[in-house]
Design a protein around this motif. Structure first.
Motif: not given
Length: 251
Positions: A190-195, A202-209, A211-221
């Motif tokens: 996982l890579s850090i997208e936001a802190v 860590v407030e957001a994370i991402r991976a692309h293991p 062929g598709a995006d894995v993306l998550a945020v700690q807040w509530h969009p």
């Protein structure tokens, strides 16, 4: 091969009690998926015996792991017992981790919000901690006014060149904060997208293991999506990832 008008995204339910056990997911998680991700929604029960993981993963084009009142059980990541008053949902853990893992392996996008970020971190071998939040990321009560609960805000810094930074055009923005545990050790891959600049959480994370995006945020969009272009960008990213995944599958 199936070519639906709109991609199908699964949304995880939670086990709640309203006199008796019920499956529940707030409508605020569902509505933006239709409006801003242009997706069809299928609710996924957090009931182990009711879910065929392989069949669901084959049917769905993507998955959203929602927020919840409950926390991931510490047995899932070798953590210390949770503080008094913090609930768990073991069947949600089981279904979410198994289905998300199967979807990722199949090259389909998996996005997360709040508890969903924590589940993804655990899935990738990371750990969680209540100490990581230090009582700074949750104000109010689930039994009180939700406007006050979700109105607690702080700044986050977005990784320059990251997916969220490119999508929002921002390097810093204000987000809401409604959680009592957070990432302690980041999962492998996982890579850090936001802190959070104040405490480094860590407030957001991402991976692309696969062929598709894995993306998550700690807040509530989903909470302020009607008022916030940055929140709408999260759901637009999910929609784009769904379409990219289904286009590759149809080739």
């Amino acid at each position: 091969m199936r070519s639906p008008a709109r991609p199908i995204v699964g949304v995880l339910c939670c086990n709640e009690a309203v006199g008796r056990p019920v499956q529940a997911v707030a409508t605020r998680f569902v509505a933006p998926l239709s409006r801003f991700s242009d997706a069809t929604v299928v609710l996924v029960p957090a009931v182990v015996d009711a879910v065929d993981i392989a069949a669901l993963a084959a049917m769905l084009d993507g998955l959203l792991l929602t927020g919840s009142r409950s926390n991931v059980a510490p047995q899932r990541y070798g953590g210390a017992p949770l503080p008094a008053g913090q609930d768990t949902d073991p069947e949600r853990d089981e279904v979410a981790l198994a289905l998300a893992g199967r979807m990722i392996e199949a090259g389909k996008p998996v996005f997360g919000i709040c508890r969903g970020l924590q589940e993804i971190n655990v899935l990738f071998g990371g750990t969680l901690s209540a100490d990581a939040c230090r009582d700074r990321h949750h104000r109010g009560s689930w039994d009180g006014c939700f406007d006050d609960l979700f109105g607690h805000r702080h700044d986050v810094e977005l990784n320059d060149g990251g997916l969220l930074s490119r999508a929002t055009g921002r390097r810093r923005m204000s987000v809401n904060s409604v959680h009592t545990q957070g990432i302690d050790r980041l999962g492998a891959g996982l890579s850090i997208e936001a802190v959070a600049p104040d405490d480094g959480l860590v407030e957001a994370i991402r991976a692309h293991p696969c062929g598709a995006d894995v993306l998550a945020v700690q807040w509530h969009p989903e909470w302020d999506v009607e008022r916030s272009a940055e929140s709408r960008a999260f759901f637009a990213l999910l929609g784009g990832s769904l379409r990219a995944s289904t286009s590759l599958a149809m080739r």
